[in-house]
Design a protein around this motif. Sequence first.
Motif: not given
Length: 630
Positions: A293-295, A305-317, A321-322, A324-330
């Motif tokens: 994540s970015c944070t 739902d994580p509608w809270n700024p402290k709840r990071t639900n978006v990957l860091c682009i 390494s984002t 790299t790990e997603l390639e393992k998943v797919f």
Amino acid sequence: MKRSLFVVCFWLVLWLPLAAQENARPPIALIPEPVSWQAKPGSFRITSKTVIEVAARDAAHLGVARLLAQRLRVPTGYPVPVVKTKGNVGAIRLALNATPVARLGQEGYTLEVSPQQVLITANAPAGWFYAIQTFMQLLPPAAESVKKVTGTAWAVPAISVEDYPRFAWRGLMVDVSRHFFPKEVIKSYLDQMARYKLNTFHWHLTDNQGWRVEIKSLPKLTEVGAWRVPRTGYWKGFTAPEPGEAATDGGFYSQEDIKEIIAYAAERFVTIVPEVDVPGHSLALIASYPNLSCTQTPQQVLAGDPWNPKRTNVLCIGNDSTFTELEKVFTELAQLFPGEYLHMGGDEVTRTYWDKCAKCQKRIKAEGLKNSEELQTYFLKRMARIIESKGKKVMGWYEKLEGGLAPNMAVMSWKDMKGGIAASNLGHKVVMTPAFHTYLDFYQGDPFLENGPFTVTRLSSTYNFDPLPQEANPSNVLGGQGSLWTEQVAHERKLQFMTWPRGLSLAEVFWTPQAKRQWDAFVPRLEAHLPRLEAAHVNYATHFYEPIISAVKDSAGVMKVVLSSEIKGVDMYYTFDDSNPDKFYPKYQGKPLDVPKGAHHIRAISYRHGKPVGREINLPLTEVEKRVRK
């Protein structure tokens, strides 16, 4: 003369009961409505001597015949053997066309039922399978029973059918992240959809609330991401985890589970399209691996739902390494799932994280991008290259982005059909699943009585959906699907209830020629199928029967109450005195109702064929006043 009269009378005695029985047979009610069919005299009877005959040259496809044998064996108790010998009297015969019939394609079929035999022909085994579904619908509803039934005549009316689908993609989606459903539930759901010729199961395997697929190279995804603290009630009211509270609610599918389910689906000619939803909707992934994540702060999987700024639900682009790990998943998904598409989500990304992230901003500058919106396009294109390198086609939810979509990306048009129309004309393959026609998590009846988190999609709305608008490029519209998000769907019975009967209407939308679809003709056929669902122990909604209550105001500004219904042929009875109405109460005559002084509620109920149907609707008049038509 007397002898002749005796013979005539004798045959009349024999013939009249048979004729009466023939005339009394229930009307043919098929869903989806075939391309063409014609009823014929007589019927075919399944007995203890009935066999299923497959030509020796087609013996490689005996599995389809065995599925039919099992379907028949359970309710009838008959052995129904599958044989390769010719000429069996009273056989159900399956044959592949030696010369393919072009109009039938790979899924079309012909079905000929006579008193002597049943003949099913097709170009491919999928056609056999869909002919079998039609054949089973010709049997009494008890044929869907989960146990042996006695005292039933297993008669199939004589008929001639030629049939093939309108669309190749006829799908249903189930979200197993918001609530997890064991593999046996998924198998049962596959059975239900296949019986109505739906052929694509879109499996939403990950979201903020749970990661449901085993990825062996990333074990924390299921050790951590598959579990959350238990919560029951309304989705919007779910509270955050308390300090020290154990995460015990959830689950996941092992790779062996998934292989088993894929094989089960393939036997029923259902293709499974897996979805891992990124870069948004990723709290379960980030809770497992916070460095993505970015944070880069520790997170917990939530019930709501994580509608809270402290709840990071978006990957860091900006973080390599984002990818790299997603390639393992797919990579592992591509190895598991044999279908041509992998779905990567891609919707509803909260870009404010990227706006504040130094790494993401550095990526924007290095790639010559304008803003965070174009960063989302960068992500889609990079992920598309990864997925395509695995030999798969990439699919995602349609998003209108300044930078556009990945070049070869197929899309699901979900907000409306405008995105699908635009994408189809740009050369993208499209699956139409616009929310207000196909979202099965939307409530089905009066909103005052429902706990749906969003809005209403009634049965008639699903039926009146056409996945091929005139403005779209028809060569790029694959078909459509119903989508069931499970925020408020915690168990199998609710899963069924939200799907059926709306899933039946979508099955007809996706299969039947548009010119043959008529709502008023569909309703009685639907009603004939409700006992079939009951026999199969499948739950369903009857909200389409219920009164729809609204209001108007007269020229003096006085509110009057209006009752309406989705279907014709229902009688509606009402009361303002807070008693429970039945058919002895006032009947609605189509004119707006005056509200008696002092009244505070209206209650209304529908009757069909003299019997109460659906729920009694009980509304405070303050709620009705909100519905005044403008």
